[in-house]
Motif scaffolding. Structure first.
Motif, mmCIF file in Angstrom:
data_model
loop_
_atom_site.group_PDB
_atom_site.id
_atom_site.type_symbol
_atom_site.label_atom_id
_atom_site.label_comp_id
_atom_site.label_asym_id
_atom_site.label_seq_id
_atom_site.Cartn_x
_atom_site.Cartn_y
_atom_site.Cartn_z
ATOM 1 N N GLY A 85 0.812 -1.213 0.000
ATOM 2 C CA GLY A 85 0.000 0.000 0.000
ATOM 3 C C GLY A 85 0.843 1.260 0.000
ATOM 4 O O GLY A 85 0.516 2.245 -0.658
ATOM 5 N N MET A 86 1.955 1.250 0.737
ATOM 6 C CA MET A 86 2.829 2.425 0.780
ATOM 7 C C MET A 86 3.563 2.621 -0.542
ATOM 8 O O MET A 86 3.849 3.744 -0.940
ATOM 9 N N VAL A 87 3.872 1.548 -1.222
ATOM 10 C CA VAL A 87 4.567 1.664 -2.512
ATOM 11 C C VAL A 87 3.623 2.200 -3.579
ATOM 12 O O VAL A 87 4.012 3.005 -4.421
ATOM 13 N N THR A 88 2.368 1.806 -3.524
ATOM 14 C CA THR A 88 1.438 2.159 -4.602
ATOM 15 C C THR A 88 0.451 3.249 -4.193
ATOM 16 O O THR A 88 0.559 4.383 -4.636
ATOM 17 N N VAL A 89 -0.502 2.906 -3.359
ATOM 18 C CA VAL A 89 -1.607 3.809 -3.037
ATOM 19 C C VAL A 89 -1.151 5.043 -2.270
ATOM 20 O O VAL A 89 -1.562 6.160 -2.578
ATOM 21 N N ASN A 90 -0.318 4.862 -1.257
ATOM 22 C CA ASN A 90 0.093 5.967 -0.394
ATOM 23 C C ASN A 90 1.508 6.441 -0.696
ATOM 24 O O ASN A 90 2.216 6.890 0.197
ATOM 25 N N PHE B 67 -0.841 7.070 -10.500
ATOM 26 C CA PHE B 67 -0.816 6.368 -9.216
ATOM 27 C C PHE B 67 -2.156 6.454 -8.499
ATOM 28 O O PHE B 67 -2.440 5.626 -7.631
ATOM 29 N N MET B 68 -2.995 7.410 -8.848
ATOM 30 C CA MET B 68 -4.343 7.462 -8.266
ATOM 31 C C MET B 68 -5.156 6.240 -8.667
ATOM 32 O O MET B 68 -6.116 5.873 -7.990
ATOM 33 N N GLY B 69 -4.773 5.605 -9.757
ATOM 34 C CA GLY B 69 -5.470 4.398 -10.200
ATOM 35 C C GLY B 69 -5.358 3.242 -9.228
ATOM 36 O O GLY B 69 -6.147 2.307 -9.272
ATOM 37 N N PHE B 70 -4.380 3.304 -8.312
ATOM 38 C CA PHE B 70 -4.226 2.248 -7.308
ATOM 39 C C PHE B 70 -5.181 2.418 -6.136
ATOM 40 O O PHE B 70 -5.306 1.509 -5.321
ATOM 41 N N ASN B 71 -5.821 3.578 -6.011
ATOM 42 C CA ASN B 71 -6.732 3.820 -4.876
ATOM 43 C C ASN B 71 -7.798 2.741 -4.786
ATOM 44 O O ASN B 71 -8.381 2.341 -5.795
ATOM 45 N N GLY B 72 -8.045 2.265 -3.590
ATOM 46 C CA GLY B 72 -9.076 1.268 -3.364
ATOM 47 C C GLY B 72 -8.608 -0.167 -3.491
ATOM 48 O O GLY B 72 -9.347 -1.092 -3.182
ATOM 49 N N MET B 73 -7.357 -0.368 -3.974
ATOM 50 C CA MET B 73 -6.873 -1.727 -4.129
ATOM 51 C C MET B 73 -6.514 -2.378 -2.806
ATOM 52 O O MET B 73 -6.666 -3.584 -2.630
ATOM 53 N N PHE B 74 -5.997 -1.578 -1.866
ATOM 54 C CA PHE B 74 -5.567 -2.104 -0.576
ATOM 55 C C PHE B 74 -6.248 -1.298 0.501
ATOM 56 O O PHE B 74 -6.115 -0.101 0.578
ATOM 57 N N SER B 75 -6.995 -1.966 1.368
ATOM 58 C CA SER B 75 -7.620 -1.237 2.466
ATOM 59 C C SER B 75 -7.264 -1.813 3.788
ATOM 60 O O SER B 75 -6.905 -2.893 3.946
#
Length: 195
Positions: free
Chosen positions: A13-18, A187-195
């Motif tokens: 999540g830190m590598v992608t979403v955040n 990178f916003m496209g990764f939002n919602g993938m990991f919660s």
């Protein structure tokens, strides 16, 4: 989910979403300044990952102590001092014991002292209420994400060296900022993938 699985999710999540420079917009100065070539991106990425992880290893227990003493409001000042001291100790250690590595790191180590992403990860860990292991995983993932963003940006910028196809008004800083904005949107496209 097992604790190991949750740590892996935090790292991914830190590598992608955040991602700090592309999603949270922390560490933009070194992100834009050091991403001129792949060697610089690699050096800064390794250094930031190491310092983020080490700073979290030290600051998380420090915050627990500050809270027990009722002086948690000294968090930011304490963390800045810890990060600056860690970078100085690492620099002195490398200079004395590993001169070749010290020379290859060059300006990257002193630059990390002023990188707000390092302070950001330490404060984020406390604000999120993470355990010690989760905090270390977040710091490591944050460093890897910073390194990934630097590497992608350096790769794109190396392709932009031939600016003959770029309109004159976009030469230099405008094309770099436009590229960073497009990467942030990607990178916003990764939002919602990991919660």
């Amino acid at each position: 989910m097992s604790s190991f699985g949750s740590l892996v999710i935090i790292i991914i999540g830190m590598v992608t979403v955040n991602n700090y420079p592309l999603s949270q917009f922390l560490g933009i100065c070194p992100f834009l300044g050091v991403s001129t070539d792949l060697d610089s991106a690699k050096g800064m990425g390794v250094a930031v990952t190491f310092v983020m992880t080490l700073a979290t290893i030290v600051t998380w227990p420090l915050q627990q102590l500050l809270d027990k003493l009722g002086i948690g409001y000294l968090q930011t000042v304490s963390f800045i001092l810890i990060i600056a001291a860690l970078v100085q100790f690492i620099e002195m250690f490398l200079k004395k014991n590993m001169p070749a590595l010290y020379k290859s790191m060059g300006i990257y180590l002193p630059l990390i002292t002023t990188n707000c992403a390092v302070l950001g990860v330490c404060i984020d860990n406390i604000n999120a209420g993470y355990t010690y292991a989760q905090s270390i995983a977040q710091a490591f993932g944050g460093g890897l994400g910073f390194w990934l963003a630097l590497t992608i940006m350096a790769g794109v910028r190396s392709k932009l060296q031939d600016q003959s196809r770029i309109p004159q008004s976009f030469h230099g800083v405008p094309i770099v900022l436009t590229t960073a904005a497009i990467l942030a949107i990607a990178f916003m496209g990764f939002n919602g993938m990991f919660s």
